[in-house]
Design a protein around this motif. Structure first.
Motif, PDB file in Angstrom:
ATOM      1  N   VAL A 154      14.280  -2.936  -4.118  1.00  0.00           N
ATOM      2  CA  VAL A 154      13.239  -3.131  -2.966  1.00  0.00           C
ATOM      3  C   VAL A 154      13.057  -4.673  -3.026  1.00  0.00           C
ATOM      4  N   VAL A 155      12.871  -5.282  -4.145  1.00  0.00           N
ATOM      5  CA  VAL A 155      12.537  -6.770  -4.230  1.00  0.00           C
ATOM      6  C   VAL A 155      13.571  -7.585  -3.419  1.00  0.00           C
ATOM      7  N   ALA A 156      14.760  -7.095  -3.351  1.00  0.00           N
ATOM      8  CA  ALA A 156      15.670  -7.905  -2.390  1.00  0.00           C
ATOM      9  C   ALA A 156      15.451  -7.564  -0.915  1.00  0.00           C
ATOM     10  N   LEU A 157      14.929  -6.527  -0.490  1.00  0.00           N
ATOM     11  CA  LEU A 157      14.431  -6.120   0.775  1.00  0.00           C
ATOM     12  C   LEU A 157      13.256  -6.763   1.145  1.00  0.00           C
ATOM     13  N   ALA A 158      12.531  -6.981   0.137  1.00  0.00           N
ATOM     14  CA  ALA A 158      11.075  -7.677   0.476  1.00  0.00           C
ATOM     15  C   ALA A 158      11.457  -9.212   0.754  1.00  0.00           C
ATOM     16  N   LYS A 159      12.299  -9.622  -0.261  1.00  0.00           N
ATOM     17  CA  LYS A 159      12.553 -10.936   0.077  1.00  0.00           C
ATOM     18  C   LYS A 159      13.073 -11.344   1.221  1.00  0.00           C
ATOM     19  N   GLU A 160      14.105 -10.589   1.868  1.00  0.00           N
ATOM     20  CA  GLU A 160      14.821 -10.989   2.958  1.00  0.00           C
ATOM     21  C   GLU A 160      13.751 -10.817   4.050  1.00  0.00           C
ATOM     22  N   ARG A 161      12.689  -9.883   4.112  1.00  0.00           N
ATOM     23  CA  ARG A 161      11.827  -9.653   5.056  1.00  0.00           C
ATOM     24  C   ARG A 161      10.884 -10.864   5.125  1.00  0.00           C
ATOM     25  N   ILE A 162      10.420 -11.322   3.880  1.00  0.00           N
ATOM     26  CA  ILE A 162       9.424 -12.521   3.817  1.00  0.00           C
ATOM     27  C   ILE A 162      10.110 -13.487   4.524  1.00  0.00           C
ATOM     28  N   GLU A 163      11.493 -13.824   4.177  1.00  0.00           N
ATOM     29  CA  GLU A 163      12.103 -15.070   4.496  1.00  0.00           C
ATOM     30  C   GLU A 163      12.287 -15.024   6.070  1.00  0.00           C
ATOM     31  N   ASN A 164      12.433 -13.736   6.845  1.00  0.00           N
ATOM     32  CA  ASN A 164      12.646 -13.812   8.174  1.00  0.00           C
ATOM     33  C   ASN A 164      11.238 -13.665   8.804  1.00  0.00           C
ATOM     34  N   SER A 165      10.253 -13.463   8.225  1.00  0.00           N
ATOM     35  CA  SER A 165       8.972 -13.342   8.912  1.00  0.00           C
ATOM     36  C   SER A 165       8.314 -14.435   9.441  1.00  0.00           C
ATOM     37  N   MET A 180       0.818  -1.296   0.114  1.00  0.00           N
ATOM     38  CA  MET A 180       0.202   0.051  -0.012  1.00  0.00           C
ATOM     39  C   MET A 180       0.771   1.176  -0.088  1.00  0.00           C
ATOM     40  N   ASP A 181       0.474   2.152  -0.917  1.00  0.00           N
ATOM     41  CA  ASP A 181       1.281   3.331  -1.025  1.00  0.00           C
ATOM     42  C   ASP A 181       0.478   4.625  -0.272  1.00  0.00           C
ATOM     43  N   GLY A 182       1.227   5.449   0.212  1.00  0.00           N
ATOM     44  CA  GLY A 182       0.499   6.561   0.886  1.00  0.00           C
ATOM     45  C   GLY A 182       1.340   7.683   1.343  1.00  0.00           C
ATOM     46  N   ARG A 183       0.889   8.352   2.527  1.00  0.00           N
ATOM     47  CA  ARG A 183       1.585   9.343   3.290  1.00  0.00           C
ATOM     48  C   ARG A 183       1.660   8.701   4.686  1.00  0.00           C
ATOM     49  N   ASP A 184       0.823   7.801   5.407  1.00  0.00           N
ATOM     50  CA  ASP A 184       0.699   7.531   6.708  1.00  0.00           C
ATOM     51  C   ASP A 184       0.434   6.079   6.643  1.00  0.00           C
ATOM     52  N   ILE A 185       0.856   5.480   5.787  1.00  0.00           N
ATOM     53  CA  ILE A 185       1.041   3.964   5.801  1.00  0.00           C
ATOM     54  C   ILE A 185       1.663   3.270   6.920  1.00  0.00           C
ATOM     55  N   GLY A 186       3.095   3.603   6.924  1.00  0.00           N
ATOM     56  CA  GLY A 186       3.972   3.194   7.814  1.00  0.00           C
ATOM     57  C   GLY A 186       3.812   3.695   9.092  1.00  0.00           C
ATOM     58  N   THR A 187       3.173   5.025   9.341  1.00  0.00           N
ATOM     59  CA  THR A 187       3.106   5.601  10.453  1.00  0.00           C
ATOM     60  C   THR A 187       1.586   5.172  11.424  1.00  0.00           C
ATOM     61  N   VAL A 188       0.737   5.092  10.494  1.00  0.00           N
ATOM     62  CA  VAL A 188      -0.686   4.937  11.203  1.00  0.00           C
ATOM     63  C   VAL A 188      -1.441   3.805  10.615  1.00  0.00           C
ATOM     64  N   VAL A 189      -1.400   3.755   9.414  1.00  0.00           N
ATOM     65  CA  VAL A 189      -2.394   2.510   9.068  1.00  0.00           C
ATOM     66  C   VAL A 189      -1.773   1.208   9.044  1.00  0.00           C
ATOM     67  N   PHE A 190      -0.538   0.821   8.983  1.00  0.00           N
ATOM     68  CA  PHE A 190       0.339  -0.342   9.342  1.00  0.00           C
ATOM     69  C   PHE A 190       1.506   0.117  10.148  1.00  0.00           C
ATOM     70  N   PRO A 191       1.325   0.417  11.395  1.00  0.00           N
ATOM     71  CA  PRO A 191       2.621   0.532  12.209  1.00  0.00           C
ATOM     72  C   PRO A 191       3.612  -0.601  12.207  1.00  0.00           C
ATOM     73  N   THR A 192       2.831  -1.816  12.050  1.00  0.00           N
ATOM     74  CA  THR A 192       3.646  -2.983  12.415  1.00  0.00           C
ATOM     75  C   THR A 192       4.258  -3.888  11.168  1.00  0.00           C
ATOM     76  N   ALA A 193       4.055  -2.880  10.089  1.00  0.00           N
ATOM     77  CA  ALA A 193       4.255  -3.515   8.570  1.00  0.00           C
ATOM     78  C   ALA A 193       5.740  -4.062   8.636  1.00  0.00           C
ATOM     79  N   GLU A 194       5.940  -5.273   7.976  1.00  0.00           N
ATOM     80  CA  GLU A 194       7.294  -5.764   7.975  1.00  0.00           C
ATOM     81  C   GLU A 194       8.318  -5.122   7.168  1.00  0.00           C
ATOM     82  N   LEU A 195       7.888  -4.457   6.195  1.00  0.00           N
ATOM     83  CA  LEU A 195       8.858  -3.562   5.343  1.00  0.00           C
ATOM     84  C   LEU A 195       8.124  -1.993   5.172  1.00  0.00           C
TER      85      LEU A 195
END
Ligand code: DC
Length: 228
Positions: free
Chosen positions: A217-228, A129-144
């Motif tokens: 970003v794909v590399a970052l996402a894969k790492e987070r998926i692997e460690n989730s 999800m993209d926006g302005r407050d996604i990482g701060t308010v909508v999904f504060p516990t998002a993995e990436l």
């Protein structure tokens, strides 16, 4: 083979920094859902304009929010915004909507309704999800969490070309002014202003190609998926 967990990817940033392009590419690559939260605020703005809702009339705003429904459909591979079942994708990108969207998005009642809907969409994870407050308010516990930025000239040129391709006749100065006005309102409003979450990764893409940015970003996402 181990079943892969799904994660939530939150992408925030200023207007026209390329976050929607990145979010779309990334969701495709991972087979995740994509949600453009800005389109939701644009659709609300269109509804308010069409129905002459005053931004200071709290009762009218609450009633309007009850009467409007926003959804997305995938039309020939393109994410399309619907307002009360009607396609509004082209209309919500027009300048008269862009000029009103930041004041509308600063209204707390509007934000509460949109954030609630966005959180429902993220319940099953597997979403970008993209926006302005996604990482701060909508999904504060998002993995990436990513915070995307680019200099104003780069952002103006990209937006100008995008609007020109859609047949809209505007000057670069108009585009630049709209971006800067929106950035100012979006980052100084009292309710959930645009800001980088503490745990977000900053990406300045002024000098990156889309491919370079995506690979990173794909590399970052894969790492987070692997460690989730
Ligand atoms: O992403 P966009 O430029 O289409 O967003 C339009 C406006 O909506 C933007 O100027 C601020 C607002 N917005 C917001 O306040 N919160 C979000 N999560 C997404 C957009």
């Amino acid at each position: 083979m181990k079943k892969q967990n799904k994660i939530i990817i939150a992408i925030d940033g200023q207007s026209s920094c390329g976050k929607s392009t990145l979010a779309k590419q990334l969701s495709k690559k991972l087979g995740y859902a994509y949600v453009d939260s800005g389109a939701m605020y644009r659709a609300v703005t269109l509804y308010f304009l069409q129905n002459k809702i005053s931004l200071t009339d709290q009762n009218a705003i609450e009633l309007a929010l009850k009467n409007l429904s926003i959804s997305f459909v995938n039309k020939e591979g393109v994410n399309t915004t619907l307002l009360n079942g009607e396609e509004v994708e082209t209309e919500i990108r027009k300048m008269y909507v862009s000029e009103m969207v930041s004041p509308v998005a600063a209204i707390s009642t509007v934000r509460r309704a949109m954030v609630w809907q966005q959180q429902q969409m993220g319940k099953a994870k597997g979403i970008v999800m993209d926006g302005r407050d996604i990482g701060t308010v909508v999904f504060p516990t998002a993995e990436l969490k990513l915070f995307v930025t680019a200099d104003i000239e780069t952002r103006t040129n990209r937006r100008y070309l995008e609007l020109k391709e859609k047949g809209m006749t505007l000057t670069k100065a108009d585009v630049s002014k709209n971006l800067q006005d929106r950035d100012h309102i979006d980052s100084t409003r009292a309710d959930s202003p645009l800001k980088q979450a503490e745990d977000a990764i900053l990406i300045d893409n002024s000098n990156l190609t889309r491919e370079e940015q995506l690979a990173m970003v794909v590399a970052l996402a894969k790492e987070r998926i692997e460690n989730s």
